[in-house]
Design a protein around this motif. Sequence first.
Motif, PDB file in Angstrom:
ATOM      1  N   ALA A 249       0.835  -1.208   0.000  1.00 45.26           N
ATOM      2  CA  ALA A 249       0.000   0.000   0.000  1.00 45.26           C
ATOM      3  C   ALA A 249       0.871   1.261   0.000  1.00 45.26           C
ATOM      4  N   LEU A 250       1.978   1.229   0.739  1.00 43.44           N
ATOM      5  CA  LEU A 250       2.879   2.386   0.775  1.00 43.44           C
ATOM      6  C   LEU A 250       3.523   2.610  -0.593  1.00 43.44           C
ATOM      7  N   ASN A 251       3.899   1.524  -1.253  1.00 46.25           N
ATOM      8  CA  ASN A 251       4.500   1.655  -2.592  1.00 46.25           C
ATOM      9  C   ASN A 251       3.496   2.228  -3.594  1.00 46.25           C
ATOM     10  N   GLN A 252       2.241   1.832  -3.448  1.00 40.49           N
ATOM     11  CA  GLN A 252       1.207   2.379  -4.329  1.00 40.49           C
ATOM     12  C   GLN A 252       0.999   3.874  -4.069  1.00 40.49           C
ATOM     13  N   LEU A 253       1.027   4.265  -2.802  1.00 43.83           N
ATOM     14  CA  LEU A 253       0.915   5.687  -2.473  1.00 43.83           C
ATOM     15  C   LEU A 253       2.081   6.483  -3.053  1.00 43.83           C
ATOM     16  N   THR A 254       3.271   5.907  -2.956  1.00 42.59           N
ATOM     17  CA  THR A 254       4.454   6.579  -3.508  1.00 42.59           C
ATOM     18  C   THR A 254       4.278   6.818  -4.992  1.00 42.59           C
ATOM     19  N   LYS A 255       3.781   5.813  -5.707  1.00 47.29           N
ATOM     20  CA  LYS A 255       3.555   5.966  -7.151  1.00 47.29           C
ATOM     21  C   LYS A 255       2.541   7.077  -7.425  1.00 47.29           C
ATOM     22  N   GLN A 256       1.455   7.128  -6.602  1.00 49.12           N
ATOM     23  CA  GLN A 256       0.457   8.199  -6.774  1.00 49.12           C
ATOM     24  C   GLN A 256       1.083   9.575  -6.567  1.00 49.12           C
ATOM     25  N   PHE A 257       1.936   9.687  -5.559  1.00 50.92           N
ATOM     26  CA  PHE A 257       2.583  10.967  -5.262  1.00 50.92           C
ATOM     27  C   PHE A 257       3.502  11.383  -6.417  1.00 50.92           C
ATOM     28  N   ILE A 258       4.270  10.418  -6.915  1.00 48.48           N
ATOM     29  CA  ILE A 258       5.197  10.724  -8.015  1.00 48.48           C
ATOM     30  C   ILE A 258       4.415  11.120  -9.270  1.00 48.48           C
TER      31      ILE A 258
END
Length: 509
Positions: A249-258
């Motif tokens: 879930a954190l990796n998915q959030l990181t992708k959204q932020f980027i």
Amino acid sequence: MNQHESAFDSVSPRDVTKVAALDMGSNSFHLVVARINAGSVQILHRVKQKVRLAEGLDDNDILSQEAIERGLQTLKIVAESLKGFEPDSVRIVATHTLRKAKNAKDFIHAAKEILPYPIEVISGTEEARLIYSGVAHTSHAEGQQLVVDIGGGSTEFVIGEGLSPLICRSLQMGCVSYTQRFFPDGKLTSKAFKKAVIAAEQELELIEDKYRRLGWQQCIGTSGTIRTLCLLAQPEPATNTETSLTLKALNQLTKQFIDAGHIDKLTMPILSPDRKVVIAAGLAILTAIFKALKIDTLQYSSAALREGVLYQMEDELHHADIRGRTAGSLATRYDVDTTQATLVLNTSLRLMDQCAKAWKLKHKDCRSMLGWAALLHEVGLQINSRGVQRHSAYILANVDMPGFTQEQQELLATLVRFHRKKVRVTEIPVFYQYDVNLVKRLIALLRLGALLNIKRQEDFIPDFTVDAQKHALSLTFPEGWLEGRPILSADLERESDYWKALDLTLTVS
């Protein structure tokens, strides 16, 4: 009288204590007001104000005047909620930024003009212990649990079981400081996230092996940053109920932020303007924690440092002081001669009782700090009897001491450092809470307590009288007693010379 007015006539009122805890963090100031009723802490009122104190720290660890003013203005808001509280019912703790700032005393002195209560700068380890206490008192867990709290300037890690922390650490990585380092212009790039995660993983190298070996059954996260990340990780539409977090879930959030590219383009309604500024750094830090500690899932807990402070206040009001367990642990670890320590304790406190009024020893910590110093003044004997005062002071200044604030620990080390031999007043630190004359008088009392028990014999000291004046103390022993002990008499005469450095006069007859 109607039935409503008489409904509670037969109900006996309980003894209720109203208390308040203020957490002056690097990102926000949090106030919690509660009442202690039948051993239970009941939250009545909360105040939270964004301050971002850590933004004001420069490369030389000097806190800017602008940041100081932000903090003081916030304290004026908080002061409204603390009107009418007794001094002993309010505890104010300051964390990473004020631990680190070289000019923290400027802020604290100004803060005292707004809030008439002691301000304690607590160590990172003590902060971690109090955070764990807040979580442990408000949530049930089977087996060992890992508690993680991401603050503005530091992140705390605790493994504990039940109400007992087993290992506490604080690392210098926080969402405000990491925002300044890796996301200063608000840009959210893959490169910036990678650098931030690697930097956090480097910090975590200090603890990862030990923590993984000790292990835990569940992981709990606290603080607003982790709460926000839990909410952001939920499927749309997000609710206000936090769920568990995973590395996926954190990796998915990181992708959204980027993909968003800039904090201004983060449009999630959960993100307040204040939280939006620092959330990317918090995400990077938490990602590194998951990777380094190999965390599967993390649950959010709303309890944190201020709740831990409240529960410690409840413990101190109704139960044994945790400082007693700390002192006992040190006595065992360093093989303290407990019989001798008790002799010095009893003599020192007897002297203090006779001097307290004349010397104006009114601070609530005077008796307890002198007592702990007396009990622990010889912990350094295990290193070497020569220079024991220096060895003991070093241990007390650097060992973990749950229950003691950073300044209380420094005071203990200072008292023990000068309990014998020459007193170098230039080496007495400046304290926020303790006046220099108070410190000098406590040093004098500990010195005398140790000297009068130099023979390490029970019933060696006869009854003596004490006469205390503003800057002087007179001891009178039974007639002829000192003459029969010429070495002790010479020691006391030399001690009277040492007292001159403390701006005190000692006379013995």
